[in-house]
Design an enzyme around this catalytic site. Structure first.
Site, PDB file in Angstrom:
ATOM      1  N   ARG A  84       2.138   2.110  -3.245  1.00  0.00           N
ATOM      2  CA  ARG A  84       2.245   2.850  -2.440  1.00  0.00           C
ATOM      3  C   ARG A  84       3.340   3.422  -1.910  1.00  0.00           C
ATOM      4  O   ARG A  84       3.705   5.076  -1.576  1.00  0.00           O
ATOM      5  CB  ARG A  84       0.973   3.541  -2.095  1.00  0.00           C
ATOM      6  CG  ARG A  84       0.017   3.052  -2.995  1.00  0.00           C
ATOM      7  CD  ARG A  84      -1.545   3.821  -1.949  1.00  0.00           C
ATOM      8  NE  ARG A  84      -1.488   2.751  -1.738  1.00  0.00           N
ATOM      9  CZ  ARG A  84      -2.885   2.663  -0.634  1.00  0.00           C
ATOM     10  NH1 ARG A  84      -3.543   3.621   0.169  1.00  0.00           N
ATOM     11  NH2 ARG A  84      -2.651   1.647   0.252  1.00  0.00           N
ATOM     12  N   SER A 107      -4.385   8.267   2.740  1.00  0.00           N
ATOM     13  CA  SER A 107      -5.007   6.909   0.833  1.00  0.00           C
ATOM     14  C   SER A 107      -3.911   7.793   0.140  1.00  0.00           C
ATOM     15  O   SER A 107      -3.057   6.495  -0.456  1.00  0.00           O
ATOM     16  CB  SER A 107      -5.762   7.672   0.256  1.00  0.00           C
ATOM     17  OG  SER A 107      -6.317   9.233   0.325  1.00  0.00           O
ATOM     18  N   GLU A 109     -10.467  19.301  -5.789  1.00  0.00           N
ATOM     19  CA  GLU A 109      -9.495  18.980  -6.512  1.00  0.00           C
ATOM     20  C   GLU A 109      -9.376  20.006  -7.872  1.00  0.00           C
ATOM     21  O   GLU A 109      -8.009  19.862  -7.949  1.00  0.00           O
ATOM     22  CB  GLU A 109     -10.343  17.583  -7.188  1.00  0.00           C
ATOM     23  CG  GLU A 109     -10.471  15.942  -5.683  1.00  0.00           C
ATOM     24  CD  GLU A 109     -11.492  16.426  -5.577  1.00  0.00           C
ATOM     25  OE1 GLU A 109     -12.775  17.111  -5.559  1.00  0.00           O
ATOM     26  OE2 GLU A 109     -11.416  15.711  -3.913  1.00  0.00           O
ATOM     27  N   PHE A 135     -10.762  10.885  -8.883  1.00  0.00           N
ATOM     28  CA  PHE A 135     -11.105  12.107  -8.087  1.00  0.00           C
ATOM     29  C   PHE A 135     -10.397  12.950  -9.389  1.00  0.00           C
ATOM     30  O   PHE A 135     -10.833  14.430  -9.641  1.00  0.00           O
ATOM     31  CB  PHE A 135     -11.746  13.095  -6.832  1.00  0.00           C
ATOM     32  CG  PHE A 135     -12.454  11.251  -6.606  1.00  0.00           C
ATOM     33  CD1 PHE A 135     -13.542  11.021  -6.790  1.00  0.00           C
ATOM     34  CD2 PHE A 135     -12.040  10.925  -4.990  1.00  0.00           C
ATOM     35  CE1 PHE A 135     -14.711  10.497  -6.292  1.00  0.00           C
ATOM     36  CE2 PHE A 135     -12.601  10.646  -4.940  1.00  0.00           C
ATOM     37  CZ  PHE A 135     -13.997   9.513  -5.085  1.00  0.00           C
ATOM     38  N   ARG A 153      -3.500  -0.267  -5.642  1.00  0.00           N
ATOM     39  CA  ARG A 153      -3.598   0.268  -4.358  1.00  0.00           C
ATOM     40  C   ARG A 153      -3.243  -1.348  -4.029  1.00  0.00           C
ATOM     41  O   ARG A 153      -3.006  -1.969  -3.193  1.00  0.00           O
ATOM     42  CB  ARG A 153      -4.209   0.608  -3.657  1.00  0.00           C
ATOM     43  CG  ARG A 153      -5.731   0.356  -3.928  1.00  0.00           C
ATOM     44  CD  ARG A 153      -6.620   1.177  -3.179  1.00  0.00           C
ATOM     45  NE  ARG A 153      -6.996   1.513  -1.557  1.00  0.00           N
ATOM     46  CZ  ARG A 153      -6.848   2.761  -0.423  1.00  0.00           C
ATOM     47  NH1 ARG A 153      -7.560   3.503  -1.239  1.00  0.00           N
ATOM     48  NH2 ARG A 153      -6.374   1.822   0.664  1.00  0.00           N
TER      49      ARG A 153
END
Lengths: 278, 317
Positions: free
Chosen positions: B13, B40, B61, B86, B170
């Site tokens: 990330r 995030s 979303e 999501f 991540r």
């Protein structure tokens, strides 16, 4: 950019009468379509395309064009008739509606049809995309406006309210939603299925300015569209009270005419009715 | 090339965020759309530099993806960033209709994919996203393996028109590619040449495949290792070549064994060069409670697991 065609309420009405006949024949010949919703949306579409939208059929991708998003994509018969009559593609092409390999799918495809902004069909998709274009215009300091036409039953989809909330939060006064409030959905009356009322208050609660008008009254449509935004700093919601199957007595406000195809006798009767009316 | 594994672990990330900020400086059309996922998605830096171009739609979303499509219509290049579970699960129809079918220039970035959320549980795991996204026409699907590749993929995405789903993790990974690595869309990277068997992986499993190849080498098995970062369009030529030249294939992915990387490879293999395969992943179950590394161990998504799968294929020779 383009000059908006100067057209009177009377001209729009006579254009609508011809287009309703054309739309009926389209569905009769194809044997498929959503006649009820086509008829309720016709006057709104005609007003937008012939008097309000800053668009040029010769330059359908002009970055400075107004965006019109047809969220109720199942009413493609009305949209295609309007686009063809406005010059986005030959009227002759309407004959291919839903035929094999036609660009005129049952639901609009922007990659095949000039003038279509986003592919709709599943409900509740138009408003979020419209909020995106409206944010884009603000971000790019552009003066073009975004209009989106939704059904009323369609507002049962939660995605609309996600988008409505964001538009209110961001004060998108370059965005207008028009609700085709014909009070019917596919299977029944909206109120009997999942009541939307108090509809105008819902939009106000989400930070919108609301106007309720007769969606078949050209004077009211023109006046309202010309007064946009209804309130500076807020997105505009026009609740256009309409009749499913408008203009044809035996279809109007009848739950059975969501996507029924007229018989030959019904077509003749409907065309006669439309012909008789001014 | 034979990659040497750097012991240091990186969060991809960071490479994503740095690249996005650099691109943001170069091109005003780059915008970021998030669902309250600034932290995030690590786009706090982008937000600081370009506050107007970070559009936070809140926890919504479906609207997030629709807004992305609208921004693309308005001429922007939106990177729509959210937890992969999501983004794909909640907004799949928007991904299909507003992005892929409408052919809008939207870059969907699924963050913390696979089982990275560990003990938060299966609601937060994204082990279905390859299957869902690769079944949608006109949608490119890519899962980079390390910071170098992540950066190059983001760069390519910004410059290549069209809908894309970019799957980032991540979990810490070492650099598996050399400095001179050049990501090519739709092309597998050969990280190790070999003639006895081919190990194909992507994302966090690439490094495990390389380690498994080292274990196999000790047993005299010369394994080829391919990083198949692009799941769609899949590199058919590399798969067919691997099947013909090495005669057996093991795939490993941080995803369900149903419909993901292994399935995509198997589709090519059975039609063109049938050889025996082992498809390693999450075998069609919801994961039990456990931290991410433990879950990878649990499902045999380790160097040892890949090694054993390869050995089992070779003993059937």
């Amino acid at each position: 950019m383009t000059v908006k065609p100067l057209i009177s309420a009377h001209d729009l009405a006579s254009r609508a009468k011809a287009q309703r006949k054309q739309n009926l024949e389209l569905i009769y010949n194809t044997g498929m379509g959503h006649i009820g919703g086509d008829m309720s949306a016709t006057d709104i579409l005609i007003t937008l395309y012939f008097a309000i939208l800053n668009i040029d059929p010769r330059k359908p991708n002009d970055p400075a064009r107004d965006r019109f998003i047809m969220s109720k994509g199942h009413c493609s018969g009305a949209l295609y008739s309007t686009l063809a009559n406005r010059g986005f593609f030959p009227v002759e092409d309407l004959k291919t509606y839903m035929q094999p390999l036609s660009k005129l799918n049952g639901h609009p495809d922007r990659n095949k049809i000039p003038g279509v902004e986003t592919n709709t069909g599943p409900l509740g998709h138009g408003l979020p995309v419209a909020v995106g274009t409206a944010i884009g215009a603000k971000l790019g300091k552009q003066s073009w406006r975004t209009y989106v036409l939704t059904g009323d039953g369609e507002l049962q989809e939660g995605s609309n309210w996600e988008a409505a909330m964001l538009a209110g939060h961001r004060g998108l006064d370059n965005l207008t939603v028009i609700i085709d409030r014909n009070r019917l959905q596919q299977g029944d009356w909206v109120e009997a299925t999942n009541n939307l009322e108090p509809l105008a208050d819902k939009w106000r609660a989400f930070g919108w300015s609301v106007s309720e008008i007769d969606g078949h009254d050209y004077d009211a449509l023109l006046e309202t569209f010309h007064s946009l935004p209804l309130e500076k700093g807020k997105p505009s919601c026009i609740v256009a009270h309409t009749h499913k199957g408008n203009g044809i007595s035996f279809m109007q406000d009848h739950p059975g005419w969501h996507h029924r195809v007229p018989t030959e006798a019904e077509l003749t009767e409907a065309l006669q009715e439309l012909g008789e009316k001014a | 090339m034979n990659a040497t594994l750097d012991a240091k672990l990186y969060d991809c990330r960071d490479a994503f965020a740095e690249t996005l900020e650099r691109l943001g400086e170069q091109d005003e059309r780059i915008v970021v759309v998030v669902n309250d996922s600034v932290g995030s998605s690590k786009v706090g830096g982008f937000k600081k530099k370009f506050p107007d171009r970070l559009i936070n739609v809140g926890i919504a979303e479906q609207n997030m993806v629709g807004v992305g499509a609208g921004l693309a219509n308005a001429g922007f290049i939106p990177f729509v960033c959210a937890a992969a579970c999501f983004l794909t699960g909640r907004a799949l129809e928007q991904i299909k209709a507003d992005v892929a079918y409408s052919n809008t220039n939207v870059k969907l970035v699924g963050i913390s994919s696979g089982m990275a959320y560990g003990a938060l549980g299966p609601t937060h795991h994204s082990i279905e996203d390859f299957a869902w996204t690769r079944a949608i026409a006109n949608l490119t699907v890519i899962a980079p393996a390390d910071p170098t590749e992540t950066s190059q993929v983001i760069d390519m995405a910004a410059k290549t028109p069209g809908p894309m789903f970019l799957r980032l993790s991540r979990m810490g990974v070492p650099e598996v590619h050399d400095k001179g690595y050049n990501f090519e869309l739709g092309k597998a990277a050969t990280l190790r040449e070999g003639k006895d068997i081919t190990l194909i992986a992507n994302g966090v499993l690439v490094t495990k495949a390389l380690e498994a190849a080292s274990l196999l080498a000790k047993d005299g098995i010369d394994a080829r290792v391919l990083n198949m970062a692009t799941v769609k369009p899949i590199d058919k030529a590399a798969i067919i070549k691997a099947a013909r030249e090495t005669g057996a294939i093991v795939t490993a992915e941080e995803h369900s064994t149903h419909g993901g990387l292994g399935s995509a490879i198997a589709e090519v293999v059975v039609e063109n060069a049938p050889v025996q395969m082992r498809i390693l992943g999450v075998p069609g179950v919801f994961a039990p409670t456990g931290e991410a590394p433990w879950l990878l161990e649990h499902f045999g998504l380790t160097a040892q697991g890949i090694y054993e799968a390869a050995k089992s294929l070779k003993t059937h020779d």
